[in-house]
Design a protein around this motif. Sequence first.
Motif, short mmCIF file in Angstrom:
data_model
loop_
_atom_site.label_atom_id
_atom_site.label_comp_id
_atom_site.label_asym_id
_atom_site.label_seq_id
_atom_site.Cartn_x
_atom_site.Cartn_y
_atom_site.Cartn_z
N PRO A 233 -9.38 14.12 16.49
CA PRO A 233 -8.19 14.38 16.47
C PRO A 233 -7.90 15.95 16.67
O PRO A 233 -8.63 16.70 16.12
CB PRO A 233 -7.43 13.94 14.93
N SER A 234 -7.08 16.40 17.49
CA SER A 234 -7.30 17.73 18.07
C SER A 234 -5.93 18.32 18.26
O SER A 234 -5.76 19.26 18.96
CB SER A 234 -8.12 17.89 19.26
N ALA A 235 -4.65 17.45 18.45
CA ALA A 235 -3.52 18.04 18.58
C ALA A 235 -2.43 17.72 17.75
O ALA A 235 -1.49 16.98 17.90
CB ALA A 235 -3.23 17.50 20.06
N PRO A 236 -2.49 18.64 16.57
CA PRO A 236 -1.62 18.26 15.47
C PRO A 236 -0.11 18.59 15.77
O PRO A 236 0.74 17.74 15.32
CB PRO A 236 -1.93 19.17 14.49
N ILE A 237 0.13 19.50 16.77
CA ILE A 237 1.42 19.61 17.11
C ILE A 237 2.12 18.61 17.86
O ILE A 237 3.24 17.98 17.72
CB ILE A 237 1.75 21.05 17.95
N ALA A 238 1.43 18.02 18.74
CA ALA A 238 1.87 16.97 19.54
C ALA A 238 1.88 15.48 18.67
O ALA A 238 2.90 15.05 18.81
CB ALA A 238 0.73 16.68 20.87
N ALA A 239 0.92 15.42 17.82
CA ALA A 239 1.16 14.45 16.95
C ALA A 239 2.13 14.49 16.14
O ALA A 239 2.88 13.40 15.76
CB ALA A 239 -0.20 14.29 15.88
N ALA A 240 2.62 15.79 15.59
CA ALA A 240 3.93 15.77 14.74
C ALA A 240 5.26 15.49 15.50
O ALA A 240 5.93 14.84 15.04
CB ALA A 240 3.96 17.21 14.14
N PHE A 241 5.10 15.80 16.84
CA PHE A 241 6.37 15.77 17.72
C PHE A 241 6.60 14.15 18.04
O PHE A 241 7.67 13.58 17.96
CB PHE A 241 6.13 16.43 19.04
N LEU A 242 5.41 13.65 18.14
CA LEU A 242 5.54 11.80 18.56
C LEU A 242 5.80 11.52 17.42
O LEU A 242 6.67 10.57 17.27
CB LEU A 242 4.14 11.57 18.92
N MET A 243 5.40 11.60 16.30
CA MET A 243 5.69 10.91 14.76
C MET A 243 7.23 11.23 14.56
O MET A 243 8.03 10.16 14.30
CB MET A 243 4.85 11.49 13.62
N VAL A 244 7.67 12.35 14.61
CA VAL A 244 9.11 12.41 14.50
C VAL A 244 10.09 11.81 15.48
O VAL A 244 11.25 11.16 15.20
CB VAL A 244 9.51 14.16 14.67
N ALA A 245 9.54 11.83 16.83
CA ALA A 245 10.19 11.24 17.82
C ALA A 245 10.20 9.58 17.35
O ALA A 245 11.25 9.07 17.62
CB ALA A 245 9.77 11.40 19.25
N SER A 246 9.16 9.02 16.93
CA SER A 246 9.20 7.69 16.73
C SER A 246 10.10 7.60 15.54
O SER A 246 10.78 6.32 15.69
CB SER A 246 7.62 7.43 16.20
N MET A 247 10.17 8.14 14.48
CA MET A 247 11.17 7.94 13.27
C MET A 247 12.57 8.07 13.75
O MET A 247 13.18 7.62 13.18
CB MET A 247 10.59 8.88 12.29
N SER A 248 12.85 9.03 14.69
CA SER A 248 14.17 9.15 15.19
C SER A 248 14.64 7.81 15.82
O SER A 248 15.80 7.51 15.80
CB SER A 248 14.14 10.56 15.96
#
Length: 302
Positions: free
Chosen positions: A6-21
Motif C-alpha cells: 500500500p502506497s497511496a494513502p491520500i487516494a485511499a482516503a478519497f476513495l473510501m470517503v467517496a464510497s461512503m458518500s
Amino acid sequence: MQAETPSAPIAAAFLMVASMSIIGVIDNYVIRLAETIGLWQFHFTRAAMMLPLVVIMSMLGLGTMRPRRMNWVILRSLLLTVAMLFYFSALSLMSIAQALAGLFTSPIFVLLITAFGLRQRIGPWRIIAVVIGFVGILFVLQPDPATFDATILVPVAGGFFYALGAVVTRAKCAQESTAALLGAMVTALGLTGLAGLGWLALFPATAAEGAAGFVTRGWIWPMTDALPWVVMQAVGSATAVFMLIKAYQLGEPSYVSVFEFSVMIFGPLFAWVVFGVGLGPWQILGIGLIVVAGVIIALRSG
C-alpha cells in the motif's frame, strides 16, 4: 483486503470517503422502494443486477471469482447476508442515522468477540472505545425504558452479524480474492431473497400498507414504482464496494477504516438536506461519539 504494497494513502482516503458518500445517499432511498415491494424481492432483484457487475470487476483485475476455501466463504456470506437483512429492514422502520448507529455497533462486537470468544487481549484504550461507542449508540437510538420498542434492536442485530462476518473474513478469508468474496455475498443475498419469496408464496402473510409491510410483502409485479430505486441500489452499491475494495488495496487498513465512519455523516446529512429529517442535539452527540470510538478502535487495532 490489504494490498501487498500500500502506497497511496491520500487516494485511499478519497476513495473510501467517496464510497461512503454514495452509500449514505442511496440508502436514504430504501424507504421509497420499501413502500411498494418487499425485502425479499428487493434483495433478489438487486443481486440479479449486481452479479454481472461483479463479473465485470473480476474481468477488470479484481481477482478470480473462484473461492479457495469454499466453506468459510459461504459462512462469511451467510453472516453478512443476515446482517444486511437486519440493516435494510431497519431502514424501513427508522431514520438512517439510527439504522447506521445500530450497524456500526460492529466494531464493538468485534472487540467483544476477540476478547471473550478468541481470548485475545484488547487493551485499555479499546475498552474505553467500547464504552464511548455504547454511550453514543444509546444517544442515537434513544431507547425509552418506559415504552420499550424491540425495533431498536433490529440494526444492532445487524451490527452483531456484521461483526461475526468481519471476524471470519480476517481469520479465515484473508487470502480470498475480493471478487470471490463479493460475488459469494451477492449470490447469498439473491438466494436468500428467492427463498423468502418462495416461503411467502407458500405461506402468504398479510403485509401492512407502505414501508411497514417491507419484511412480510411477497412478490409484486409490475414493480414499476420501485424499479428506479432498485437500479440505484444495484449500481450504487457495486460502485461503492468497488471503491471500498480499492481503498483497502491502496492504504493501510487501520488508516483507511477510519474514513469508513464518514457514512455516519453523509447519510444523516443527506436525509436532513433533501428530506428534512433532522437530528436532535443528543443524536448529533451520539454520532460524534460513535465516530470517536471507531477511530480509537481502528488506530489501536493498527
